[in-house]
Design a protein around this motif. Sequence first.
Motif, PDB file in Angstrom:
ATOM      1  N   THR A  46      23.622  30.975 -58.357  1.00  0.00           N
ATOM      2  CA  THR A  46      22.394  30.446 -57.909  1.00  0.00           C
ATOM      3  C   THR A  46      21.179  30.560 -58.592  1.00  0.00           C
ATOM      4  O   THR A  46      20.285  29.796 -58.389  1.00  0.00           O
ATOM      5  CB  THR A  46      21.998  31.374 -56.435  1.00  0.00           C
ATOM      6  OG1 THR A  46      22.052  32.834 -56.912  1.00  0.00           O
ATOM      7  CG2 THR A  46      23.006  31.364 -55.454  1.00  0.00           C
ATOM      8  N   ASN A  47      21.207  31.400 -59.800  1.00  0.00           N
ATOM      9  CA  ASN A  47      20.003  31.489 -60.651  1.00  0.00           C
ATOM     10  C   ASN A  47      20.093  30.093 -61.563  1.00  0.00           C
ATOM     11  O   ASN A  47      19.007  29.944 -62.267  1.00  0.00           O
ATOM     12  CB  ASN A  47      19.915  32.838 -61.481  1.00  0.00           C
ATOM     13  CG  ASN A  47      21.081  33.051 -62.341  1.00  0.00           C
ATOM     14  OD1 ASN A  47      21.939  32.352 -62.415  1.00  0.00           O
ATOM     15  ND2 ASN A  47      20.775  33.855 -63.322  1.00  0.00           N
ATOM     16  N   ARG A  48      20.843  29.258 -61.415  1.00  0.00           N
ATOM     17  CA  ARG A  48      21.074  28.195 -62.361  1.00  0.00           C
ATOM     18  C   ARG A  48      20.874  27.022 -61.426  1.00  0.00           C
ATOM     19  O   ARG A  48      21.178  25.882 -62.054  1.00  0.00           O
ATOM     20  CB  ARG A  48      22.447  28.087 -63.089  1.00  0.00           C
ATOM     21  CG  ARG A  48      22.400  29.564 -64.203  1.00  0.00           C
ATOM     22  CD  ARG A  48      23.977  28.991 -64.762  1.00  0.00           C
ATOM     23  NE  ARG A  48      24.548  27.820 -65.077  1.00  0.00           N
ATOM     24  CZ  ARG A  48      25.815  27.705 -64.984  1.00  0.00           C
ATOM     25  NH1 ARG A  48      26.701  28.432 -64.623  1.00  0.00           N
ATOM     26  NH2 ARG A  48      25.980  26.370 -65.331  1.00  0.00           N
ATOM     27  N   LEU A  49      20.555  27.145 -60.098  1.00  0.00           N
ATOM     28  CA  LEU A  49      20.519  25.858 -59.508  1.00  0.00           C
ATOM     29  C   LEU A  49      19.011  25.996 -58.578  1.00  0.00           C
ATOM     30  O   LEU A  49      18.255  26.893 -58.264  1.00  0.00           O
ATOM     31  CB  LEU A  49      21.495  26.167 -58.172  1.00  0.00           C
ATOM     32  CG  LEU A  49      22.724  25.828 -58.466  1.00  0.00           C
ATOM     33  CD1 LEU A  49      23.682  26.372 -57.140  1.00  0.00           C
ATOM     34  CD2 LEU A  49      23.232  24.381 -58.849  1.00  0.00           C
ATOM     35  N   ALA A  50      18.471  24.648 -58.494  1.00  0.00           N
ATOM     36  CA  ALA A  50      17.147  24.540 -57.888  1.00  0.00           C
ATOM     37  C   ALA A  50      17.381  23.310 -56.853  1.00  0.00           C
ATOM     38  O   ALA A  50      18.083  22.355 -57.081  1.00  0.00           O
ATOM     39  CB  ALA A  50      16.034  24.373 -58.731  1.00  0.00           C
ATOM     40  N   ILE A  51      16.857  23.536 -55.662  1.00  0.00           N
ATOM     41  CA  ILE A  51      16.769  22.007 -54.781  1.00  0.00           C
ATOM     42  C   ILE A  51      15.446  21.851 -54.322  1.00  0.00           C
ATOM     43  O   ILE A  51      14.601  22.629 -54.371  1.00  0.00           O
ATOM     44  CB  ILE A  51      17.713  22.364 -53.565  1.00  0.00           C
ATOM     45  CG1 ILE A  51      17.344  23.647 -52.816  1.00  0.00           C
ATOM     46  CG2 ILE A  51      19.243  22.939 -54.032  1.00  0.00           C
ATOM     47  CD1 ILE A  51      18.028  24.028 -51.394  1.00  0.00           C
ATOM     48  N   SER A  52      15.295  20.367 -54.243  1.00  0.00           N
ATOM     49  CA  SER A  52      14.180  20.053 -53.449  1.00  0.00           C
ATOM     50  C   SER A  52      14.682  18.662 -52.782  1.00  0.00           C
ATOM     51  O   SER A  52      15.831  18.462 -52.535  1.00  0.00           O
ATOM     52  CB  SER A  52      13.094  19.563 -54.678  1.00  0.00           C
ATOM     53  OG  SER A  52      13.621  18.507 -55.270  1.00  0.00           O
TER      54      SER A  52
END
Length: 93
Positions: A46-52
Amino acid sequence: QSNQNINVKLTGYASKTGSAAYNQKLSMKRAEAVSNYLQNEYKVSTNRLAISADGYNKPIATNKTMEGQSLNRRVDVMAGETVAVTEVSQVNG
């Protein structure tokens, strides 16, 4: 999973069917679904994923046809070592 230096930015979109608020939530759910898939199937941290979510902003096709609406219901994926996960909401859990 094998390249720990790669970050992934996911941006969800929707067609222009319904209210702006509804489509904003729907596009976020799309991005979250792809995030969950990457976490569960490929063990991406999860620390390598970002969502928008951009709702029905930035269409890639017309919203006047069913085909165009279908194309606008999407998640864009950007991945690389230079993708900063702090640019957008970081995925929790």
